[in-house]
Motif scaffolding. Structure first.
Motif, short mmCIF file in Angstrom:
data_model
loop_
_atom_site.label_atom_id
_atom_site.label_comp_id
_atom_site.label_asym_id
_atom_site.label_seq_id
_atom_site.Cartn_x
_atom_site.Cartn_y
_atom_site.Cartn_z
N ARG A 23 12.80 60.38 26.39
CA ARG A 23 12.78 59.08 25.43
C ARG A 23 13.31 59.69 23.71
N ALA A 24 12.99 61.11 23.23
CA ALA A 24 13.64 62.00 22.37
C ALA A 24 15.12 61.25 22.45
N ILE A 25 15.65 61.72 23.31
CA ILE A 25 16.91 62.05 23.08
C ILE A 25 17.21 60.47 22.83
N PHE A 26 16.76 60.02 23.65
CA PHE A 26 17.31 58.61 23.42
C PHE A 26 17.57 57.57 22.64
N ALA A 27 16.59 57.50 21.61
CA ALA A 27 15.75 57.60 19.93
C ALA A 27 17.12 58.29 19.51
N GLY A 28 17.28 58.89 19.60
CA GLY A 28 18.21 60.16 18.79
C GLY A 28 19.34 59.85 19.59
N SER A 29 19.73 59.69 20.59
CA SER A 29 21.43 59.10 20.52
C SER A 29 21.44 57.70 20.15
N ALA A 30 20.48 56.58 20.51
CA ALA A 30 20.71 55.00 19.87
C ALA A 30 20.63 55.28 18.36
N GLY A 31 20.31 55.52 17.87
CA GLY A 31 20.47 56.04 15.86
C GLY A 31 21.79 56.46 15.38
N ASN A 32 22.50 57.53 16.73
CA ASN A 32 23.92 57.79 16.10
C ASN A 32 24.81 56.81 16.33
N LEU A 33 24.53 55.74 18.07
CA LEU A 33 25.15 55.34 18.35
C LEU A 33 25.72 54.16 17.13
N ILE A 34 24.08 53.50 16.67
CA ILE A 34 24.00 52.03 15.11
C ILE A 34 25.16 53.19 14.34
N GLU A 35 25.09 53.94 14.04
CA GLU A 35 26.18 55.24 12.69
C GLU A 35 26.85 54.62 13.00
N TRP A 36 27.51 55.39 14.26
CA TRP A 36 29.05 55.30 14.49
C TRP A 36 29.25 53.59 14.52
N TYR A 37 29.01 52.62 15.31
CA TYR A 37 29.02 51.07 15.20
C TYR A 37 29.64 51.25 13.86
N ASP A 38 28.74 51.31 12.73
CA ASP A 38 29.07 50.45 11.41
C ASP A 38 29.97 50.84 10.66
N PHE A 39 29.95 52.78 11.30
CA PHE A 39 31.49 53.71 10.14
C PHE A 39 32.62 52.58 11.41
N TYR A 40 32.66 52.11 12.63
CA TYR A 40 34.27 52.17 13.04
C TYR A 40 34.47 50.01 12.35
N VAL A 41 33.21 49.54 12.81
CA VAL A 41 33.54 47.81 12.68
C VAL A 41 34.69 48.09 11.27
N TYR A 42 34.29 48.62 10.49
CA TYR A 42 35.45 48.60 9.19
C TYR A 42 36.68 48.90 9.23
N ALA A 43 37.22 49.74 10.27
CA ALA A 43 38.35 50.01 9.98
C ALA A 43 38.93 48.28 11.38
N PHE A 44 37.89 48.49 12.22
CA PHE A 44 38.37 46.89 13.19
C PHE A 44 38.63 45.51 12.86
N THR A 45 37.73 45.41 11.75
CA THR A 45 37.84 44.46 11.39
C THR A 45 38.21 43.72 9.18
N ALA A 46 39.38 45.68 9.22
CA ALA A 46 40.30 45.45 7.66
C ALA A 46 40.99 44.38 7.87
N LEU A 47 41.35 43.94 9.24
CA LEU A 47 42.80 43.11 8.90
C LEU A 47 42.77 41.78 8.19
N TYR A 48 40.79 41.10 8.68
CA TYR A 48 40.50 40.25 8.28
C TYR A 48 40.27 39.78 6.95
N PHE A 49 39.50 40.45 6.18
CA PHE A 49 38.68 40.82 5.38
C PHE A 49 39.47 41.58 3.73
#
Length: 436
Positions: A23-49
């Protein structure tokens, strides 16, 4: 900074059951996934904004300005690595991960609700820059803290396997960002995405970041009160007084590893379009398939490291990288089909997996507990900004000069640098600092 989030009492490592660790590894990994989603979504939406935040001009100029702000995110990583590394060593890994993810969410929320240039003028790109700086600062902190936490919580058996989930979720965040954009494109179309659809992608990231609060009770703190309350905890002076050699080894290995990782991931899509001659749609679908395979490789390579040792993993990565980068890129440049390109890119990322699967773990194993998060985060942040963050820039400069092969040799040369560092690594299979 404001008062830190509540930290659970530190349970003795022996009292953590397998279920608690999972459960601890899942929680720590989930935070990491959220972090990197937010970081990459900028690059993928730049064409639009991009046209929304910069004055009307040449489309390329708008994209370059938006990409410049994206690059600022890399430049902020060393500062985030220092700040959150120090924070994690003094206040706890759990607190640092929660604050880091919340800061990333704050940056995503700011970008999602920003007025356009037409509404507030030059304040629009200035605030966009602030949002991106928050995200870059946060990402620099999340890497070192998550690497340290997953390495410490994993326990002595199958530590390589469990620690590999840092890159599983890093790649997963990138894939989630891609998937969200593809769904929004299908639902809203080009006009809808440009008008307001891109904001939804950022709002999703901000909402997901807020969910980290629900997971923090499963993040059992791994640094004891004694470790955190010592006078030298999180001290940069202490870090360089006793761990300069470890810092330099980590920086050298990160240079080759990050350069190769970004060359075969974020830059590769542009390489497929500009050099191989694929359409953007084909390149996107191809890289999505490649990343799924790459993500699946991480636990397998982590398991392998539990058998052969992290040092051997690093040596294999560096030797194969130094020898194979030039022929792989040369073959890719003349690939006759998407299938052939897929095979060649997967081959390159398989080599890279020897590094990425245990990237955080081997770094954590080099530093004492009271400066571990600081050492991992700062060394990674500096080297990643200098070499990973500039991979695309140098690749395009070599191409513009008509010397595209020069970039292949550039990546290969840094794999040699990483090989020298890998040969200096200790074998931690029998005497591991994380078990002390």
């Amino acid at each position: 900074m404001a008062e830190s989030p509540t930290i659970d009492a530190v349970p003795p490592k022996a009292t953590l059951t397998d279920a608690m660790r999972l459960r601890a590894i899942f929680a720590g990994s989930a935070g990491n996934l959220i972090e990197w989603y937010d970081f990459y979504v900028y690059a993928f939406t730049a064409l639009y904004f991009s046209s929304e935040f910069f004055p009307e001009s040449d489309r390329l100029v708008q994209l370059m300005a938006t990409s410049g702000i994206f690059a600022i995110g890399f430049l902020m990583r060393p500062f985030g690595g220092w700040f959150f590394g120090r924070y994690a060593d003094r206040k706890g890994r759990q607190a640092a991960m929660v604050v880091s993810v919340l800061m990333m969410g704050a940056g995503a929320l700011l970008i999602a609700v920003l007025p356009t240039y037409a509404a507030i003028g030059a304040a629009a790109p200035a605030l966009l820059l602030v949002g991106r700086m928050l995200q870059g600062f946060s990402t620099g902190g999340q890497y070192g803290t998550a690497a340290t936490y997953l390495s410490e919580i994993a326990g002595p058996t199958r530590r390589g396997f469990w620690s590999s989930f840092q890159y599983v979720t890093l790649i997963g965040g990138q894939l989630c960002a891609t998937l969200v954009i593809l769904i929004l494109q299908q639902l809203l179309g080009e006009d809808g995405m440009k008008a307001w659809g891109w904001r939804i992608a950022f709002l999703i990231g901000a909402a997901a970041a807020g969910c980290i609060i629900l997971l923090r009770d499963h993040m059992h703190e791994t640094a004891s009160d004694t470790d955190r309350e010592g006078a030298q905890a999180g001290s940069i002076v202490e870090l360089f007084r006793h761990s300069t050699r470890a810092f330099l080894i980590v920086a050298a290995l990160t240079a080759g590893g990050s350069l190769m990782f970004y060359s075969f991931t974020t830059y590769m899509q542009k390489f497929l379009v500009l050099t191989v001659g694929m359409s953007k749609e084909t390149a996107t679908l191809l890289m999505t398939a490649v990343l799924i395979v790459f993500m699946a490789q991480q636990p397998l390579m982590g398991l392998l490291s539990d058998r052969i040792g992290r040092r051997t993993n690093m040596i294999v990565f560096a030797v194969l990288g130094a020898v194979c980068i030039v022929p792989l890129f040369s073959a890719l440049a003349t690939a006759q089909s998407p299938a052939m390109a897929f095979v060649l890119i997967v081959a390159g990322l398989t080599i890279c997996s020897f590094y990425t699967s245990v990237s955080g773990l081997f770094k954590a194993e080099l530093f004492p507990v009271h400066v571990r998060a600081l050492g991992v985060g700062l060394a990674y942040g500096v080297s990643n900004a200098l070499f990973g963050g500039t991979a695309e820039y140098f690749a395009l400069r070599f191409k513009d000069a008509g010397l595209e092969h020069g970039f292949y040799w550039y990546v290969s040369a840094f794999c040699v640098v990483s090989l020298v560092a890998a040969l200096m690594l200790p074998d931690t299979r029998r005497d591991n600092p994380l078990d002390r």
